[in-house]
Design a protein around this motif. Structure first.
Motif, PDB file in Angstrom:
ATOM      1  N   ALA A   1       0.837  -1.210   0.000  1.00 51.73           N
ATOM      2  CA  ALA A   1       0.000   0.000   0.000  1.00 51.73           C
ATOM      3  C   ALA A   1       0.869   1.255   0.000  1.00 51.73           C
ATOM      4  N   VAL A   2       1.960   1.237   0.770  1.00 50.92           N
ATOM      5  CA  VAL A   2       2.858   2.395   0.801  1.00 50.92           C
ATOM      6  C   VAL A   2       3.448   2.624  -0.597  1.00 50.92           C
ATOM      7  N   GLY A   3       3.808   1.540  -1.286  1.00 57.61           N
ATOM      8  CA  GLY A   3       4.316   1.666  -2.663  1.00 57.61           C
ATOM      9  C   GLY A   3       3.293   2.350  -3.561  1.00 57.61           C
ATOM     10  N   CYS A   4       2.037   1.918  -3.455  1.00 57.69           N
ATOM     11  CA  CYS A   4       0.970   2.525  -4.262  1.00 57.69           C
ATOM     12  C   CYS A   4       0.814   4.006  -3.933  1.00 57.69           C
ATOM     13  N   ILE A   5       0.905   4.329  -2.644  1.00 61.22           N
ATOM     14  CA  ILE A   5       0.749   5.718  -2.210  1.00 61.22           C
ATOM     15  C   ILE A   5       1.942   6.563  -2.690  1.00 61.22           C
ATOM     16  N   PHE A   6       3.145   5.996  -2.616  1.00 60.27           N
ATOM     17  CA  PHE A   6       4.358   6.677  -3.094  1.00 60.27           C
ATOM     18  C   PHE A   6       4.185   7.054  -4.574  1.00 60.27           C
ATOM     19  N   ALA A   7       3.775   6.079  -5.387  1.00 63.11           N
ATOM     20  CA  ALA A   7       3.586   6.347  -6.823  1.00 63.11           C
ATOM     21  C   ALA A   7       2.531   7.425  -7.030  1.00 63.11           C
ATOM     22  N   GLU A   8       1.478   7.364  -6.212  1.00 63.84           N
ATOM     23  CA  GLU A   8       0.397   8.348  -6.361  1.00 63.84           C
ATOM     24  C   GLU A   8       0.870   9.757  -5.977  1.00 63.84           C
ATOM     25  N   LEU A   9       1.756   9.845  -4.998  1.00 56.44           N
ATOM     26  CA  LEU A   9       2.325  11.153  -4.629  1.00 56.44           C
ATOM     27  C   LEU A   9       3.168  11.710  -5.784  1.00 56.44           C
ATOM     28  N   LEU A  10       3.824  10.805  -6.518  1.00 59.33           N
ATOM     29  CA  LEU A  10       4.674  11.245  -7.628  1.00 59.33           C
ATOM     30  C   LEU A  10       3.854  11.649  -8.856  1.00 59.33           C
ATOM     31  N   THR A  11       2.803  10.885  -9.148  1.00 60.74           N
ATOM     32  CA  THR A  11       2.068  11.100 -10.410  1.00 60.74           C
ATOM     33  C   THR A  11       0.720  11.778 -10.212  1.00 60.74           C
ATOM     34  N   LEU A  12       0.234  11.852  -8.976  1.00 58.09           N
ATOM     35  CA  LEU A  12      -1.079  12.415  -8.623  1.00 58.09           C
ATOM     36  C   LEU A  12      -2.239  11.546  -9.109  1.00 58.09           C
ATOM     37  N   LYS A  13      -1.928  10.333  -9.553  1.00 61.49           N
ATOM     38  CA  LYS A  13      -2.989   9.412  -9.985  1.00 61.49           C
ATOM     39  C   LYS A  13      -2.838   8.083  -9.265  1.00 61.49           C
ATOM     40  N   PRO A  14      -3.967   7.487  -8.852  1.00 62.35           N
ATOM     41  CA  PRO A  14      -3.845   6.158  -8.247  1.00 62.35           C
ATOM     42  C   PRO A  14      -3.112   5.223  -9.209  1.00 62.35           C
ATOM     43  N   LEU A  15      -2.169   4.443  -8.698  1.00 62.93           N
ATOM     44  CA  LEU A  15      -1.324   3.615  -9.556  1.00 62.93           C
ATOM     45  C   LEU A  15      -2.102   2.474 -10.205  1.00 62.93           C
ATOM     46  N   PHE A  16      -2.875   1.764  -9.411  1.00 53.31           N
ATOM     47  CA  PHE A  16      -3.642   0.619  -9.932  1.00 53.31           C
ATOM     48  C   PHE A  16      -5.115   0.853  -9.657  1.00 53.31           C
ATOM     49  N   GLN A  17      -5.794   1.432 -10.657  1.00 49.59           N
ATOM     50  CA  GLN A  17      -7.177   1.849 -10.430  1.00 49.59           C
ATOM     51  C   GLN A  17      -8.143   0.805 -10.979  1.00 49.59           C
ATOM     52  N   GLY A  18      -8.244  -0.318 -10.324  1.00 51.64           N
ATOM     53  CA  GLY A  18      -9.089  -1.396 -10.828  1.00 51.64           C
ATOM     54  C   GLY A  18     -10.575  -1.158 -10.571  1.00 51.64           C
ATOM     55  N   GLN A  19     -11.398  -1.810 -11.388  1.00 53.11           N
ATOM     56  CA  GLN A  19     -12.842  -1.779 -11.179  1.00 53.11           C
ATOM     57  C   GLN A  19     -13.179  -2.827 -10.127  1.00 53.11           C
ATOM     58  N   GLU A  20     -13.834  -2.390  -9.086  1.00 54.08           N
ATOM     59  CA  GLU A  20     -14.123  -3.339  -8.017  1.00 54.08           C
ATOM     60  C   GLU A  20     -15.326  -4.202  -8.347  1.00 54.08           C
ATOM     61  N   VAL A  21     -15.175  -5.502  -8.122  1.00 55.58           N
ATOM     62  CA  VAL A  21     -16.306  -6.419  -8.256  1.00 55.58           C
ATOM     63  C   VAL A  21     -17.037  -6.414  -6.924  1.00 55.58           C
ATOM     64  N   LYS A  22     -18.317  -6.032  -6.962  1.00 56.63           N
ATOM     65  CA  LYS A  22     -19.079  -5.989  -5.709  1.00 56.63           C
ATOM     66  C   LYS A  22     -19.910  -7.261  -5.590  1.00 56.63           C
ATOM     67  N   ALA A  23     -19.537  -8.084  -4.711  1.00 57.18           N
ATOM     68  CA  ALA A  23     -20.306  -9.305  -4.461  1.00 57.18           C
ATOM     69  C   ALA A  23     -19.879  -9.834  -3.107  1.00 57.18           C
ATOM     70  N   ASN A  24     -20.675 -10.726  -2.580  1.00 60.85           N
ATOM     71  CA  ASN A  24     -20.340 -11.319  -1.284  1.00 60.85           C
ATOM     72  C   ASN A  24     -20.117 -12.809  -1.423  1.00 60.85           C
ATOM     73  N   PRO A  25     -19.291 -13.393  -0.633  1.00 62.03           N
ATOM     74  CA  PRO A  25     -18.288 -12.708   0.152  1.00 62.03           C
ATOM     75  C   PRO A  25     -16.960 -12.709  -0.592  1.00 62.03           C
ATOM     76  N   ASN A  26     -16.232 -11.656  -0.463  1.00 57.01           N
ATOM     77  CA  ASN A  26     -14.862 -11.587  -0.971  1.00 57.01           C
ATOM     78  C   ASN A  26     -14.679 -12.077  -2.411  1.00 57.01           C
ATOM     79  N   PRO A  27     -15.247 -11.359  -3.388  1.00 51.74           N
ATOM     80  CA  PRO A  27     -15.142 -11.822  -4.773  1.00 51.74           C
ATOM     81  C   PRO A  27     -13.717 -11.689  -5.299  1.00 51.74           C
TER      82      PRO A  27
END
Lengths: 251, 472
Positions: free
Chosen positions: B230-256
């Motif tokens: 998570a810190v790596g993702c945040i570091f990249a986002e601080l550098l580029t101002l964009k979330p590094l891995f912006q995936g589409q979340e699958v909403k389902a239960n439980p834990n898709p």
């Protein structure tokens, strides 16, 4: 710290032995003696144990619950905080803190099963209310260290694994006293190992020497535990009930 | 918590309260309630100000109100976990709990923290949407260093945060702690001595963008390496101002299974291989969904292009070590603090928001406050009033921003105010890792190795059935 005893709030809160068994004024007015006070706490430790068996939680949860109950009574009176409600509520809170949540209604159900006595009869609502009061009485300090982990490691180190069951039982019984409020858990574990080695006639002198712990403290804890076993034969249910009746809180 | 006296404004045995819904709890009298600043699955967060004459008079406080559990099961386990951990920990880069309040009338629970004006989510958004300019390199490095410093403290104490994301990383506004990072929101944090259940078991929703690949592939147990991802993702986002891995979340239960999130990661880092990550083949989803996972072929590592850094740059080296697939090889917080990146100019500093060259200073907006929501969480018709914190930066964004304009519901924002003598600052540049060290103050009686270790290293408890020993 959550995982380092020496920086934990548990360590910082350890009491002098004489401060663990102070009867609060409202209880004293009702005729509760130090002996009664100890007896009631022991009875409640047993009650927590019985309830825990019914709802099936780990030994660690029981130990935490008993510790909470004992800590509550270093600050609150039994007249104000009925032990028969504090005990199940401590188990309820400890189960949450130890990640094995138990439903309040399950506790209420088993309370009725274990005791037909009206005085033990508490419902879900009462448990939930007492949970908050306990949180406050504990000053929100919830992390508790226990001797069990040290015990396992120490037995391994001493090459005494065959004593595991025996010493584990001894550690369980230390919760019938206030030792957990007074001594670091690993010293309680060492005292239990010391008793076991004397009882089973195993020479551990050099092993203890190598540990460089204060053997006087370990031996004193061991003596306290042995005293407890000796006095226990004279404890009867009647005495416990007589003590509880002095509180006479619930009509 | 040093002082050990968490006051309980919660006393007032319901007697004074008058019972009903409308009356405010007694403990609230010590604060001026300003408005709502956040909202999440756990409940609401309010901004308040201490009003009683005291040393802390006028200090801003964030009050987190926990929803009462629906199923009639008392204080929420999330609140218990958070209190339990926050009560034990104390570090400059971790939020500090200043008070707990109980309202006996409706059995609700409130945690009071010192208030922080900023968080990384807002700072990044401000740069991306308002100033259209990258964050100053000194600021990025200082934020990252302090984040790692706080995390190293947590991990040294066997605590995994599990939900690090920009909105949980707070930054203090103007005042003596200006620009100091505070890690917040410990509702999901765990002491990892005990076996950790997957988050889905707790019915908790967590942003997937910062989730480590081993978790996405179905690993059952958490390690501190998930926080470093998570810190790596945040570091990249601080550098580029964009979330590094912006995936589409699958909403389902439980834990898709979050295929798109993995795909986004693979696209940037290339597919993981068994040579580089031996445990990979044992992960549930890798085996069962191998065709899907490998549908696209990503071989090349495109990370350098994404963050626009040459592969020889120390910042890139550190980032790639945080985004290492194999959690066992991933850099730890302690190692990261020792990284070359932090030893080269500009050196990280305590006030991350004020760079050495004054021209680079950015005035960040303070937090928007919804002044129409009261402590019960109900909305009133009372008009919005200016509620920006009294220590707003001159030339700041004007006035209060109304919460309804916000792009998404936000989690908690709050912070601890540990006083730190200025002299302690020297440690920052001279010996960064030294700051995280003092976990075991010297002078405390220590037993021989094994006894001490026995207190710290935890194994699953051995459970013996039946009789409790000798005297049964």
């Amino acid at each position: 710290m959550a995982a380092n005893f020496w920086t934990s709030t548990h360590y910082k809160q350890l009491l002098d032995p004489e401060d663990a068994d102070v009867v609060h004024p409202p209880d004293r007015e009702r005729g509760i003696t130090v002996e009664d006070f100890k007896l009631i706490k022991m009875q409640m430790a047993n009650y927590i144990w019985k309830l825990a068996q019914s709802v099936k939680v780990r030994q660690r949860v029981i130990a935490t619950a008993v510790t909470y109950m004992r800590r509550v009574y270093t600050r609150k009176s039994m007249s104000e905080y009925d032990p028969r409600l504090v005990a199940p509520a401590c188990l309820y809170l400890a189960a949450k803190a130890e990640e094995s949540t138990v439903q309040a209604k399950a506790l209420a159900f088993y309370i009725r099963k274990i005791y037909s006595d009206e005085k033990y009869r508490y419902e879900v609502k009462d448990i939930l209310e007492m949970e908050m009061k306990i949180l406050e009485a504990l000053n929100y300090y919830l992390v508790v260290f226990h001797p069990y982990r040290s015990l396992t490691h120490l037995l391994q180190d001493a090459g005494m694994e065959e004593m595991t069951q025996f010493t584990w039982g001894l550690v369980n019984d230390t919760y019938k006293m206030d030792l957990i409020l007074v001594h670091p858990p690993h010293l309680i574990a060492l005292a239990c190992i010391y008793i076991a080695s004397v009882y089973k006639d195993k020479d551990t002198t050099s092993w203890f020497e190598e540990l460089r712990v204060d053997m006087n403290v370990v031996k004193n804890i061991a003596v306290e535990i042995l005293d407890f076993y000796e006095n226990r034969t004279s404890i009867s249910e009647e005495r416990v009930h007589a003590a509880l009746n002095k509180l006479a809180m619930k009509p | 918590m040093g002082d050990g006296s968490l006051g309980s404004g919660g006393r007032g045995n319901s007697g004074g309260g008058g019972g009903g819904g409308g009356s405010r709890p007694e403990w609230l009298q010590q604060y001026d309630l300003i408005g709502k600043i956040g909202e999440g699955t756990y409940g609401l967060v309010f901004l308040a100000r201490i009003k009683h004459p005291s040393t802390n008079r006028g200090k801003f406080i964030a009050i987190k109100k926990f929803k009462q559990s629906k199923d009639g099961d008392g204080v929420s386990p999330t609140a218990i976990r958070e209190i339990m951990l926050l009560r034990e920990i104390s570090h400059e880069n971790v939020v500090k709990l200043v008070n707990v309040h109980i309202n006996p009338v409706d059995m609700s629970l409130y945690l009071a923290f010192d208030y922080a004006d900023h968080d990384l989510y807002e700072i990044i958004r401000h740069h991306r949407d308002k100033v259209n300019q990258a964050i100053n390199l000194y600021t990025v490095k200082s934020l990252l260093w302090q984040l790692l410093n706080g995390l190293n403290y947590l991990h040294s104490n066997w605590i995994i945060h599990r939900d690090l994301k920009p909105s949980n990383i707070l930054v203090m506004g103007e005042g003596e702690e200006q620009g100091v990072v505070k890690i917040a929101d410990f509702g999901l944090a765990r002491v990892y001595q005990a076996p950790l259940k997957p988050l889905s078991d707790n019915g908790v929703v967590v942003t997937i963008w910062y989730r480590a690949p081993e978790l996405l592939l179905g690993a059952k147990h958490y390690t501190s390496a998930v926080d470093m991802w998570a810190v790596g993702c945040i570091f990249a986002e601080l550098l580029t101002l964009k979330p590094l891995f912006q995936g589409q979340e699958v909403k389902a239960n439980p834990n898709p299974f979050q295929l798109d999130q993995l795909d986004k990661i693979f696209k940037v880092l290339g597919h993981p291989t068994q040579e580089k990550w031996p445990m990979l083949v044992n992960l549930p989803h890798w085996q069962s969904d191998v065709q899907h996972i490998q549908r696209h072929k990503y071989d090349d590592n495109a990370l350098g292009n994404v963050v626009r850094l040459p592969s020889k740059h120390p910042a890139f080296d550190l980032l790639s070590k945080m985004l290492e697939y194999d959690p066992q090889k991933r850099i730890t917080a302690a190692q990261a603090l020792e990284h070359e990146y932090f030893r080269m100019e500009p050196l990280p500093g305590r006030n991350a928001l004020v760079p050495s060259s004054p021209g680079d200073k950015v005035n960040y907006p303070t937090r928007p406050v919804d002044t129409t929501t009261d402590i019960e969480g109900t909305t009133s018709l009372q008009p919005s009033q200016s509620a920006s914190s009294g220590n707003a930066v001159p030339g700041n964004m004007p006035g209060p921003h109304v919460v309804t304009n916000r792009p998404m519901p936000r989690p908690m924002h709050m912070v601890g105010m540990q006083r730190m003598p200025a002299s302690g600052m020297a440690g920052y540049n001279l010996n960064p890792s030294g700051m995280g060290g003092g976990m075991n103050p010297s002078g405390i009686p220590m037993q021989r190795g094994v006894a001490n270790q026995a207190q710290q290293v935890h194994f699953f408890e051995l459970i013996l059935d039946g009789c409790s020993g000798v005297a049964c």
